[in-house]
Scaffold this motif. Structure first.
Motif, mmCIF file in Angstrom:
data_model
loop_
_atom_site.group_PDB
_atom_site.id
_atom_site.type_symbol
_atom_site.label_atom_id
_atom_site.label_comp_id
_atom_site.label_asym_id
_atom_site.label_seq_id
_atom_site.Cartn_x
_atom_site.Cartn_y
_atom_site.Cartn_z
ATOM 1 N N LEU A 1 -4.303 -7.448 -0.574
ATOM 2 C CA LEU A 1 -3.791 -7.944 0.683
ATOM 3 C C LEU A 1 -4.370 -9.429 1.203
ATOM 4 N N PHE A 2 -3.314 -9.954 1.395
ATOM 5 C CA PHE A 2 -3.410 -11.758 1.899
ATOM 6 C C PHE A 2 -3.062 -11.492 3.082
ATOM 7 N N HIS A 3 -3.790 -12.662 3.615
ATOM 8 C CA HIS A 3 -3.212 -13.345 5.054
ATOM 9 C C HIS A 3 -2.920 -15.044 5.652
ATOM 10 N N HIS A 4 -2.651 -15.260 6.002
ATOM 11 C CA HIS A 4 -2.777 -16.685 6.107
ATOM 12 C C HIS A 4 -3.305 -17.428 4.852
ATOM 13 N N GLU A 5 -2.495 -17.001 3.180
ATOM 14 C CA GLU A 5 -2.856 -17.319 2.045
ATOM 15 C C GLU A 5 -3.711 -17.574 2.101
ATOM 16 N N LYS A 6 -4.837 -16.844 2.364
ATOM 17 C CA LYS A 6 -5.792 -15.789 1.994
ATOM 18 C C LYS A 6 -6.410 -14.760 1.743
ATOM 19 N N ILE A 7 -6.949 -14.230 1.129
ATOM 20 C CA ILE A 7 -6.998 -13.076 0.896
ATOM 21 C C ILE A 7 -8.151 -12.447 1.410
ATOM 22 N N VAL A 8 -8.475 -11.196 2.255
ATOM 23 C CA VAL A 8 -8.659 -10.074 2.687
ATOM 24 C C VAL A 8 -9.276 -8.733 2.404
ATOM 25 N N TYR A 9 -8.600 -8.190 1.711
ATOM 26 C CA TYR A 9 -9.098 -6.665 1.318
ATOM 27 C C TYR A 9 -8.811 -6.609 -0.185
ATOM 28 N N ALA A 10 -8.861 -6.070 -0.944
ATOM 29 C CA ALA A 10 -8.508 -4.993 -1.854
ATOM 30 C C ALA A 10 -9.248 -4.072 -2.579
ATOM 31 N N LEU A 11 -8.431 -2.783 -3.047
ATOM 32 C CA LEU A 11 -8.942 -1.220 -3.428
ATOM 33 C C LEU A 11 -8.599 -1.085 -4.890
ATOM 34 N N GLU A 12 -9.477 -0.308 -5.584
ATOM 35 C CA GLU A 12 -9.676 -0.065 -6.968
ATOM 36 C C GLU A 12 -10.110 1.235 -6.692
ATOM 37 N N VAL A 13 -8.289 2.050 -7.671
ATOM 38 C CA VAL A 13 -8.366 3.232 -7.652
ATOM 39 C C VAL A 13 -8.201 3.712 -9.034
ATOM 40 N N TYR A 14 -8.555 4.906 -9.830
ATOM 41 C CA TYR A 14 -8.651 5.067 -11.231
ATOM 42 C C TYR A 14 -7.313 6.736 -10.539
ATOM 43 N N VAL A 15 -5.826 7.009 -11.263
ATOM 44 C CA VAL A 15 -5.645 8.401 -11.387
ATOM 45 C C VAL A 15 -5.339 8.747 -12.672
ATOM 46 N N TYR A 16 -6.406 10.610 -11.991
ATOM 47 C CA TYR A 16 -6.452 10.897 -13.817
ATOM 48 C C TYR A 16 -5.256 11.902 -13.730
ATOM 49 N N LEU A 17 -4.395 11.867 -14.956
ATOM 50 C CA LEU A 17 -3.499 13.077 -14.698
ATOM 51 C C LEU A 17 -3.503 13.882 -15.801
ATOM 52 N N THR A 18 -3.924 15.143 -15.586
ATOM 53 C CA THR A 18 -4.560 16.663 -16.631
ATOM 54 C C THR A 18 -3.753 17.778 -16.795
ATOM 55 N N LEU A 19 -3.564 17.883 -18.445
ATOM 56 C CA LEU A 19 -2.693 18.753 -18.859
ATOM 57 C C LEU A 19 -3.256 19.626 -19.403
ATOM 58 N N TRP A 20 -3.319 20.803 -18.685
ATOM 59 C CA TRP A 20 -4.019 21.925 -19.743
ATOM 60 C C TRP A 20 -3.165 23.241 -20.379
ATOM 61 N N PHE A 21 -2.894 23.197 -21.069
ATOM 62 C CA PHE A 21 -1.986 24.415 -21.935
ATOM 63 C C PHE A 21 -2.424 25.796 -22.159
ATOM 64 N N ASP A 22 -2.955 26.244 -22.143
ATOM 65 C CA ASP A 22 -4.048 27.668 -22.327
ATOM 66 C C ASP A 22 -4.437 28.034 -20.809
#
Length: 432
Positions: free
Chosen positions: A59-80
């Motif tokens: 997120l940027f405000h007044h041409e400066k970065i003010v905040y950041a968030l890093e997230v991982y999403v894992y999708l798992t499929l079981w077949f049994d």
């Protein structure tokens, strides 16, 4: 279960940003990639298919970065298995620079971004997945990293003679395409440890940056997950908090102020303390639990350490013995509303490769933030990259949250927290 029509990211963010203030937002996403199972399957069990996606918000405000968030999403499929699918949202890092010129609720901003991720239809990630392995031998006319230089020159020469300058279409069998079921479990987990900075190097040298101690950070994240449970999950969902090295009674004290009724002391992965940690603890990036599992493997103890022993020994590791409260928390359950949102190409930029993702991210994480210059440089770098290299602009968001709306987000203050010593309060010397 109700179906909703989720709003786009800019409109969602506008509701938690100050009224009439103009912000720019970056949502960077990696290519969905097949990866190893997040929890090691037992020998006789079939390995599930797991897809990993990385999100990076800025997120940027007044041409400066003010905040950041890093997230991982894992999708798992079981077949049994009866539980055929699961979505895991692992919150890796969140950070601020301290250079925001307006009063901003980073708690509400973080909660909104996580709720936004829960609203995304998993099938959005699954229509084009990069597999773990590819058979390049069957595509002799396709340039890849395995093509030797002589063969590559011949292919280029052949294309030139044919006056074909366009890139050949990548075969469809180079990607996987899967379907996620309508009903699935969603888990959110994170690890809290106070640090001077997480994503913005040297930002702790900025006196305006708010740095939380261990207890404050734990309660900050606990209130976020608690609100998400109340708004996003069904009432039967699980919620667990674990503080390695602390007694059960001490951990329960942190749960006195939660609104969701199913909070318990423990961990959302694993049911019995006698279960082996190797087949219970997830393997996540830059996570102390994962590092300890790998150490156990190196020591040859991976097949004998159960969950009870794992948590006892984990509390003795250096990361948990720095006189600061460190916690592991997570939630698991069925979302109360269908995840139907499909992000538009205007809202998100999907980097074509992991190398490009890290390259763009480094425009932000590679700066130093001991002065405002780093925050200005990060914005200029991202803005110019999108404009000159991608021929597009960052998404603009105009805040719509009024002062009346701000009052709605305030929680009652815990008396114990109100008088706790923080890095922001000057401690007076006692009178002699």
């Amino acid at each position: 279960m109700n179906q909703i029509h989720p709003q786009g990211l800019p409109k969602l963010l506008a509701s938690c940003l100050p009224q009439d203030e103009r912000f720019f937002v970056l949502q960077l996403q990696s290519v969905p990639t097949e990866t190893h199972p997040i929890v090691t399957p037992k020998a006789k069990c079939e390995s599930p298919l797991t897809v990993k996606v990385q999100h990076f918000f800025a997120l940027f405000h007044h041409e400066k970065i003010v905040y950041a968030l890093e997230v991982y999403v894992y999708l798992t499929l079981w077949f049994d298995s009866d539980c055929s699918a699961e979505r895991l949202i692992f919150i890796s890092k969140a950070d601020t620079t301290g250079y925001c010129d307006v009063k901003l609720s980073f708690k509400e901003l973080t909660k909104t971004l996580i709720e936004y991720l829960t609203s995304i239809d998993p099938n959005y990630y699954l229509h084009r997945i990069k597999p773990r392995g590819r058979n390049y031998v069957q595509q002799p006319e396709l340039l890849t990293h395995r093509t030797n230089p002589i063969h590559a020159l011949r292919i280029l020469s052949k294309r030139h003679r044919a006056l074909s300058y366009s890139k050949p279409e990548v075969p469809s069998d180079f990607y996987l395409s899967l379907q996620f079921p309508v009903k699935f479990e969603t888990a959110i987990c994170l690890f809290t440890r106070p640090e001077p900075q997480y994503l913005f190097a040297e930002s702790s040298k900025n006196p305006n940056k708010h740095c939380l101690n261990g207890v404050q950070l734990l309660n900050w994240w606990l209130s976020i997950l608690d609100d998400i449970l109340c708004h996003v999950f069904e009432s039967t969902s699980q919620a667990k908090l674990q503080i390695p090295g602390e007694s059960t009674a001490q951990v329960r004290r942190h749960l006195d102020s939660v609104q969701f009724g199913n909070w318990q002391v423990g961990y959302v992965f694993g049911k019995n303390s006698s279960d082996l940690a190797a087949y219970t603890i997830p393997l996540l990036p830059d996570d102390p639990k994962t590092r300890f599992l790998r150490q156990l493997a190196e020591e040859g103890r991976i097949n004998i350490v159960d969950l009870e022993t794992f948590w006892i020994e984990l509390a003795e590791r250096q990361e948990f013995r720095l006189s600061e409260t460190v916690s592991v928390m997570g939630v698991r359950g069925i979302p109360s509303k269908l995840s139907t949102h499909v992000p538009s190409s205007d809202d998100v930029f999907t980097a074509p490769s992991k190398k490009r993702f890290d390259y763009i991210k480094s425009y932000i994480t590679g700066e130093e933030y001991d002065t405002e210059e780093g925050a200005f440089e990060a914005f200029a770098n991202i803005r110019d990259f999108f404009s000159l290299r991608l021929n597009r602009s960052l998404q603009m968001v105009v805040g719509t949250m009024s002062s009346i709306d701000k009052e709605k987000f305030k929680r009652p203050v815990n008396p114990e927290e109100a008088h706790s010593v923080t890095t922001l309060v000057t401690r007076k010397k006692p009178k002699k």
